[in-house]
Design a protein around this motif. Sequence first.
Motif, PDB file in Angstrom:
ATOM      1  N   LEU A  84     -18.867   2.045  51.285  1.00 46.05           N
ATOM      2  CA  LEU A  84     -17.854   2.091  50.855  1.00 46.05           C
ATOM      3  C   LEU A  84     -18.108   0.841  51.997  1.00 46.05           C
ATOM      4  O   LEU A  84     -17.229  -0.444  51.388  1.00 46.05           O
ATOM      5  N   LEU A  85     -18.779   0.521  53.145  1.00 49.15           N
ATOM      6  CA  LEU A  85     -18.381   0.209  54.652  1.00 49.15           C
ATOM      7  C   LEU A  85     -19.156  -1.249  54.309  1.00 49.15           C
ATOM      8  O   LEU A  85     -18.553  -2.607  54.412  1.00 49.15           O
ATOM      9  N   HIS A  86     -20.015  -1.294  53.828  1.00 53.00           N
ATOM     10  CA  HIS A  86     -20.707  -2.583  52.951  1.00 53.00           C
ATOM     11  C   HIS A  86     -20.683  -3.420  51.786  1.00 53.00           C
ATOM     12  O   HIS A  86     -21.141  -4.635  52.128  1.00 53.00           O
ATOM     13  N   LEU A  87     -20.304  -2.378  50.867  1.00 50.63           N
ATOM     14  CA  LEU A  87     -20.370  -2.997  49.786  1.00 50.63           C
ATOM     15  C   LEU A  87     -18.480  -3.835  49.334  1.00 50.63           C
ATOM     16  O   LEU A  87     -17.905  -3.891  48.637  1.00 50.63           O
ATOM     17  N   ASP A  88     -17.734  -2.885  50.181  1.00 54.23           N
ATOM     18  CA  ASP A  88     -16.357  -2.985  50.020  1.00 54.23           C
ATOM     19  C   ASP A  88     -15.582  -3.243  51.369  1.00 54.23           C
ATOM     20  O   ASP A  88     -14.929  -2.465  51.635  1.00 54.23           O
ATOM     21  N   ALA A  89     -16.588  -4.097  52.218  1.00 55.42           N
ATOM     22  CA  ALA A  89     -15.465  -4.540  53.755  1.00 55.42           C
ATOM     23  C   ALA A  89     -13.793  -4.786  53.064  1.00 55.42           C
ATOM     24  O   ALA A  89     -13.115  -4.653  54.789  1.00 55.42           O
ATOM     25  N   GLU A  90     -13.903  -4.862  52.310  1.00 56.24           N
ATOM     26  CA  GLU A  90     -12.483  -5.930  52.386  1.00 56.24           C
ATOM     27  C   GLU A  90     -11.567  -4.884  51.477  1.00 56.24           C
ATOM     28  O   GLU A  90     -10.599  -5.362  51.295  1.00 56.24           O
ATOM     29  N   ARG A  91     -11.868  -3.823  51.232  1.00 53.69           N
ATOM     30  CA  ARG A  91     -11.024  -3.257  50.225  1.00 53.69           C
ATOM     31  C   ARG A  91     -10.675  -3.215  48.904  1.00 53.69           C
ATOM     32  O   ARG A  91      -9.123  -3.014  49.207  1.00 53.69           O
ATOM     33  N   ARG A  92     -11.359  -4.066  48.247  1.00 51.60           N
ATOM     34  CA  ARG A  92     -10.528  -4.470  47.112  1.00 51.60           C
ATOM     35  C   ARG A  92     -10.957  -3.004  46.006  1.00 51.60           C
ATOM     36  O   ARG A  92     -10.105  -3.683  45.204  1.00 51.60           O
ATOM     37  N   GLY A  93     -11.483  -1.995  46.800  1.00 50.19           N
ATOM     38  CA  GLY A  93     -11.321  -1.226  45.471  1.00 50.19           C
ATOM     39  C   GLY A  93     -12.882  -0.980  44.725  1.00 50.19           C
ATOM     40  O   GLY A  93     -13.634  -1.600  44.620  1.00 50.19           O
ATOM     41  N   LEU A  94     -13.486   0.320  45.525  1.00 46.68           N
ATOM     42  CA  LEU A  94     -15.052   0.699  45.221  1.00 46.68           C
ATOM     43  C   LEU A  94     -15.087   2.618  45.191  1.00 46.68           C
ATOM     44  O   LEU A  94     -14.159   3.226  45.940  1.00 46.68           O
ATOM     45  N   ALA A  95     -15.773   2.630  44.228  1.00 51.65           N
ATOM     46  CA  ALA A  95     -16.311   4.689  44.125  1.00 51.65           C
ATOM     47  C   ALA A  95     -17.802   3.998  44.105  1.00 51.65           C
ATOM     48  O   ALA A  95     -18.491   3.575  42.804  1.00 51.65           O
ATOM     49  N   ILE A  96     -18.477   5.414  44.816  1.00 58.15           N
ATOM     50  CA  ILE A  96     -19.290   5.651  44.834  1.00 58.15           C
ATOM     51  C   ILE A  96     -19.513   7.928  44.409  1.00 58.15           C
ATOM     52  O   ILE A  96     -18.791   8.490  44.801  1.00 58.15           O
ATOM     53  N   THR A  97     -20.126   7.922  43.176  1.00 54.86           N
ATOM     54  CA  THR A  97     -20.262   9.297  42.551  1.00 54.86           C
ATOM     55  C   THR A  97     -21.983   9.281  42.703  1.00 54.86           C
ATOM     56  O   THR A  97     -22.456   8.635  41.436  1.00 54.86           O
ATOM     57  N   TYR A  98     -21.896  10.694  42.366  1.00 58.17           N
ATOM     58  CA  TYR A  98     -23.240  11.636  42.437  1.00 58.17           C
ATOM     59  C   TYR A  98     -23.523  12.199  41.575  1.00 58.17           C
ATOM     60  O   TYR A  98     -22.434  12.961  41.914  1.00 58.17           O
ATOM     61  N   ALA A  99     -23.626  12.096  40.129  1.00 50.85           N
ATOM     62  CA  ALA A  99     -23.621  13.218  38.906  1.00 50.85           C
ATOM     63  C   ALA A  99     -24.749  13.926  38.823  1.00 50.85           C
ATOM     64  O   ALA A  99     -25.973  13.357  38.586  1.00 50.85           O
ATOM     65  N   LYS A 100     -25.283  14.988  38.838  1.00 48.02           N
ATOM     66  CA  LYS A 100     -26.285  15.852  39.025  1.00 48.02           C
ATOM     67  C   LYS A 100     -26.007  16.319  37.394  1.00 48.02           C
ATOM     68  O   LYS A 100     -25.257  16.679  36.815  1.00 48.02           O
ATOM     69  N   LEU A 101     -27.340  16.271  37.211  1.00 50.68           N
ATOM     70  CA  LEU A 101     -28.206  17.343  35.388  1.00 50.68           C
ATOM     71  C   LEU A 101     -28.060  18.196  35.770  1.00 50.68           C
ATOM     72  O   LEU A 101     -27.056  19.287  36.495  1.00 50.68           O
ATOM     73  N   MET A 102     -26.820  19.142  34.804  1.00 46.24           N
ATOM     74  CA  MET A 102     -26.274  20.387  34.249  1.00 46.24           C
ATOM     75  C   MET A 102     -28.192  21.043  33.809  1.00 46.24           C
ATOM     76  O   MET A 102     -28.495  20.632  33.333  1.00 46.24           O
ATOM     77  N   PRO A 103     -26.973  22.334  34.261  1.00 41.93           N
ATOM     78  CA  PRO A 103     -28.247  23.377  33.501  1.00 41.93           C
ATOM     79  C   PRO A 103     -29.195  23.577  32.175  1.00 41.93           C
ATOM     80  O   PRO A 103     -27.979  23.132  31.825  1.00 41.93           O
ATOM     81  N   ALA A 104     -30.203  23.271  32.241  1.00 38.22           N
ATOM     82  CA  ALA A 104     -30.441  23.208  31.291  1.00 38.22           C
ATOM     83  C   ALA A 104     -30.203  24.087  30.026  1.00 38.22           C
ATOM     84  O   ALA A 104     -30.518  25.316  30.514  1.00 38.22           O
ATOM     85  N   ARG A 105     -29.820  23.853  29.027  1.00 40.77           N
ATOM     86  CA  ARG A 105     -30.159  24.680  27.575  1.00 40.77           C
ATOM     87  C   ARG A 105     -30.997  25.472  26.728  1.00 40.77           C
ATOM     88  O   ARG A 105     -32.546  24.407  27.227  1.00 40.77           O
ATOM     89  N   GLU A 106     -31.655  25.740  25.829  1.00 41.11           N
ATOM     90  CA  GLU A 106     -32.504  25.815  25.063  1.00 41.11           C
ATOM     91  C   GLU A 106     -33.186  24.774  24.912  1.00 41.11           C
ATOM     92  O   GLU A 106     -34.145  24.570  25.072  1.00 41.11           O
ATOM     93  N   ASP A 107     -32.281  23.581  24.733  1.00 40.76           N
ATOM     94  CA  ASP A 107     -32.967  22.669  23.984  1.00 40.76           C
ATOM     95  C   ASP A 107     -32.351  21.408  25.045  1.00 40.76           C
ATOM     96  O   ASP A 107     -33.406  19.989  24.343  1.00 40.76           O
ATOM     97  N   GLY A 108     -32.808  21.531  26.393  1.00 46.49           N
ATOM     98  CA  GLY A 108     -32.978  20.704  27.237  1.00 46.49           C
ATOM     99  C   GLY A 108     -31.200  20.557  27.756  1.00 46.49           C
ATOM    100  O   GLY A 108     -30.634  21.484  27.916  1.00 46.49           O
TER     101      GLY A 108
END
Length: 297
Positions: A84-108
């Motif tokens: 947020l500090l490095h890529l949006d120093a001027e606070r124009r609007g930035l979001a960083i998200t981590y999405a992890k894999l859900m647990p696998a089912r029978e077919d993945g």
Amino acid sequence: MSPGDDSAGQPRRRGRPKKQKKVFVPTQEKPEHPVVAENGYQERTDLTGVHEDIYRRVVELFTTVIDDDARQWQITQAIFEHVLLHLDAERRGLAITYAKLMPAREDGVHSLVEVTMRGNYPWTFALENHTYLGSTTLAGNTAMLDRLQTWDNFSESERSQVEIDEFERSACAYPVKRAGRVAGVLIISSTQPRFFTRPMTCQAVIEYAQLLSLAFREHEFHPFSLLNLRPMPNLKWQRAEISHSYVNRIIACVRQKGISRQEAELFVRRDMEAEFEEIGQLHLQQRLSHEEHSEQK
């Protein structure tokens, strides 16, 4: 009279130009919105790479924090705050998200789930609703293709292929992986169109994802071949539904099964993923049918 003087005693003019005082000149990779420093010069926001200090900080946490959960949280927070500090120093609007894999089912693995987010306005500072990201999202495509993916609202063809968040005008995503296995996807979204057109900005996203891989344990990484992502409902619909029922479902699960809240969350997330998958498939069929009908007119 010295050789360097003319007959009037004045110095002769040389052919070489007068030496100029050095000033800071932005390179071709300067941002569209330069930062004006206290000295009056325009300095470019450094989007040409990841600062050394975040590398040192992550390595320090990786090698010194003993508890796995604490290490994961501290590394994630350090990286997200730095982005947020490095890529949006001027606070124009930035979001960083981590999405992890859900647990696998029978077919993945059928989807990824948002687990951590930090943002500058207009996004909220932290994640409120953990939506599922399936095959019709930028994150889903990134995981399935195992490569950097970007989106920009200047390209209508790309816009129709992926689900777009409310404030996004451009986005970039890269898998969080280790030794050919994947744990999730890092997504950085901007309110500014064409934010990720600079190659070095995309390179920074890749490096942040590589650093983030140090936060997770070995068992959280899985073969890419396990991915079998499915369509999910659009993000706005998901957030409304999760906000309405998620907490109540967890409470009910705790009471019915006599388990902890953390265990109940795992049950509820898995159940909601299955429900959303069915709805997402229905929504996709309806959208394709509508598009086909519109083309025939």
